[in-house]
Design a protein around this motif. Sequence first.
Motif, PDB file in Angstrom:
ATOM      1  N   SER A 305       1.004  -1.290  -0.084  1.00  0.00           N
ATOM      2  CA  SER A 305      -0.039   0.086   0.173  1.00  0.00           C
ATOM      3  C   SER A 305       0.745   1.310  -0.003  1.00  0.00           C
ATOM      4  N   ASP A 308       2.202   1.797  -3.534  1.00  0.00           N
ATOM      5  CA  ASP A 308       1.402   2.406  -4.294  1.00  0.00           C
ATOM      6  C   ASP A 308       1.284   3.650  -4.156  1.00  0.00           C
ATOM      7  N   SER A 309       1.273   4.311  -2.926  1.00  0.00           N
ATOM      8  CA  SER A 309       1.243   5.871  -2.669  1.00  0.00           C
ATOM      9  C   SER A 309       2.470   6.456  -3.160  1.00  0.00           C
TER      10      SER A 309
END
Length: 523
Positions: A305, A308-309
């Motif tokens: 996650s 992805d950021s």
Amino acid sequence: MKVQKLILAILILFVSCQSKEYDLVILNGTVYKGDGSPGQILDIGVSGDEISFIGKLENYKSKETIDASGLAVSPGFIDLHTHLEPILEMPLAESLIRQGVTLALGGPDGSGPLPLGEFLDSLEQMEIGPNLAYLVGHNSVRRKYLQNSDREPSEEELQQMIQEVDRAMKEGAFGISTGLKYLPGTFAKKDELIALSKAAAEHGGIYTSHLREEGIGLIEAVQEAIEISDEASIPVILTHHKAIGVKMWGASTKTLALVDSARKQGLDIKMDQYPYAASHTGISVLIPSWAMEGGNFEERVKNPSLRDSIKDGIIYSILNDRGGADLKRIQFSTVTWDRSLEGKTLHDWLIREGKEPSVENGADFVIQAQLNGGTGTIYHAMDEADVRRIMQHPMTMIASDGRLSRPGEGHPHPRAYGTFPRVLGYYTREEKVLDLPTAIYKMTSLSAQSLGLSDRGLIEEGMKADLCLFDPETIRDKSTFIDPHQYPEGILYVLVNGQFAVKEGEFLNKGFGKVIRKQATGR
């Protein structure tokens, strides 16, 4: 009485017939004093490390004479933004000297050496090419006490940082530099910057700033620098001023208006600039600062996650900031882990690996490059109209932002070899963006004034004999983005403190520079 008058007349005649003696005489050069006034055909006498005569010589003796007919004679150029980090390995700084630079200011972008006094002491034991001066770096100070952490300093830590700046100023720093786009400076709040700038201001120092943003957020970043000038009562130089990223092209009209407005209010705001439409820094500038905080980038990209950021942030930078919305605009200069990529683009790398050259894949490769150890990177993301507009502003000085370079090592930005000749040849002679007296002024006395130097930057009797003699009809930069390791043409002589560093176009491999320390004032 008549006899006395006759004796007096004979004595006067005898004295007047005595030849003036100089170490060096420069005859018939077109002398540009560095104050923006037109050139005049004059002679110059040099004694020791000083200019001792300017005018027309008729009766003189000299150890050496140069016929400078057809040449421009200028003060040596002052580079207000120089990456001198390799100075211990390249003390003669040939890439600077061959450009006509006789004084370089190091420690930009928050990167000044600490402790500064000890570093300057070590330089004084070396044979150095140009005169060298330094700034104290905010990033260096902050990292010493807070490492790369994203937090405000405690009151005790802030006082330690203030004392560190105060000490560096007493040891000879000319001011403080910030690199607010880089770690850990990016985490600093304005109040911290004001407090440290006040410490520099108390000793007559300046504040030079790699702004917090030079793309989206540029206007706010310029306003922040102006506010620091106001609240800390310190002269500010917006360093390597630019508007980067397609969406910000043309924004220089706004930033220059801000500078003009601040100056009308009595603030001392200036800029420096290199004459290229491409910047140079690490690949990490494309990565969100929070992802680099604490040196934990590798751990963060392992988290799906967070990765992805991070990737989203890189995509944003490619499309809106230094990426210039085109992977072909991102060119590698130094890649220690794969030299074959030097000079190639991010687009080239993706093609080589058989990947679709999409922004998404480009972001993945940026992450990989950083994990491999990072790269030096050239970003072709500026607009030529902004470059010219900034250059013409009366408060813009010329500075290279170049790193000391030598042939065969890496693939540097051409500014490392060609900044000053490029302004004099391409932008002045060919494009008429500046006239020659103004161009020289922006390289010499305006810079000297900004540093508070009273003995350099002008051709006047009593000034230090830092001089550059060049052919205004042939001077040009040769270094390019494809083939950067090329010295310029048209610079025939460079004198540092009255001694030849370049003679008849040849670098003499000798150093006559001195470490220049600012005389601190205040507490």
